[in-house]
Design a protein around this motif. Sequence first.
Motif, mmCIF file in Angstrom:
data_model
loop_
_atom_site.group_PDB
_atom_site.id
_atom_site.type_symbol
_atom_site.label_atom_id
_atom_site.label_comp_id
_atom_site.label_asym_id
_atom_site.label_seq_id
_atom_site.Cartn_x
_atom_site.Cartn_y
_atom_site.Cartn_z
ATOM 1 N N GLU A 73 0.828 -1.206 0.000
ATOM 2 C CA GLU A 73 0.000 0.000 0.000
ATOM 3 C C GLU A 73 0.864 1.258 0.000
ATOM 4 N N GLY A 74 2.005 1.180 0.660
ATOM 5 C CA GLY A 74 2.978 2.261 0.617
ATOM 6 C C GLY A 74 4.287 1.722 0.081
ATOM 7 N N ALA A 101 -1.747 9.448 0.782
ATOM 8 C CA ALA A 101 -2.422 10.472 1.584
ATOM 9 C C ALA A 101 -1.898 10.543 3.011
ATOM 10 N N ASP A 102 -1.078 9.571 3.427
ATOM 11 C CA ASP A 102 -0.564 9.564 4.800
ATOM 12 C C ASP A 102 0.692 10.421 4.942
ATOM 13 N N HIS A 103 1.722 10.085 4.176
ATOM 14 C CA HIS A 103 2.940 10.886 4.245
ATOM 15 C C HIS A 103 3.822 10.619 3.032
ATOM 16 N N LEU A 129 3.861 15.160 6.371
ATOM 17 C CA LEU A 129 3.045 14.233 7.153
ATOM 18 C C LEU A 129 1.590 14.675 7.073
ATOM 19 N N PHE A 130 0.867 14.097 6.114
ATOM 20 C CA PHE A 130 -0.515 14.506 5.877
ATOM 21 C C PHE A 130 -1.484 13.891 6.876
ATOM 22 N N GLU A 131 -1.084 12.760 7.510
ATOM 23 C CA GLU A 131 -2.015 12.075 8.400
ATOM 24 C C GLU A 131 -2.219 12.825 9.708
ATOM 25 N N PHE A 137 5.174 19.525 8.328
ATOM 26 C CA PHE A 137 6.180 19.506 7.271
ATOM 27 C C PHE A 137 7.557 19.693 7.909
ATOM 28 N N TYR A 138 8.471 18.798 7.562
ATOM 29 C CA TYR A 138 9.820 18.845 8.106
ATOM 30 C C TYR A 138 10.820 18.876 6.955
#
Length: 213
Positions: A73-74, A101-103, A129-131, A137-138
């Motif tokens: 999935e990732g 959509a997670d990161h 990191l969208f989750e 954001f880093y």
Amino acid sequence: MIKKFLALAATALFSLNASAGYIQYDFHTGSDGAGLSGYFIQHDTDQSIAYFDFWLLDPVRDYGQPFYPLGGEGEVLLTDATTHFLSDGPTNFTIADDFGADHFTNLSVSFARNAQGSFVYTAHYDADLFEQEPPMFYSGTLTGIATRGTVDPQLAEYLDSMDGYEYGVPRIVPRYIGPNEVPGEVPEPASIALLALGAAGMLGATRRRSSGR
């Protein structure tokens, strides 16, 4: 006694052969704990990367993330490779950690040789990191030392069974992009020549002043 000796010799020979063909580089963090920690393995023939397993640690930004080949999935995939070394040296690489959509994280690692003959790495990352809510954001650049390590014979045997590459690590023969030395560590030949000319000029001027007295 002889049988026992032969058995030990056979085991040692098997271990040596199992690790043949691969080179491991170990990452070391700085004294502040920031940097990369773990290792990656590349082929000793074409310098293509076969496997990686390490952590990115950035205590200043309170961020850390593991990197190891993954699919499903990732995906955590090797996407690019270059090199500053024609024969003996670690391969620069880029890894994309894409979980939709997670990161998403993009990591690029490059290497240079310092005056002591060690390898200095520079790792730049951008992580989205969208989750998290709100999204985080880093971004940062980390440095440290990479040294030659020892390949686990069982891991080498596993890689051989996978035709030399872990899943998620496509065979990418690195492009040679020219030499790279740590700035200020090793004077280039041209710089040495200029320094020598300058010293000779100063010596000549001193002698002329002395003879004119």
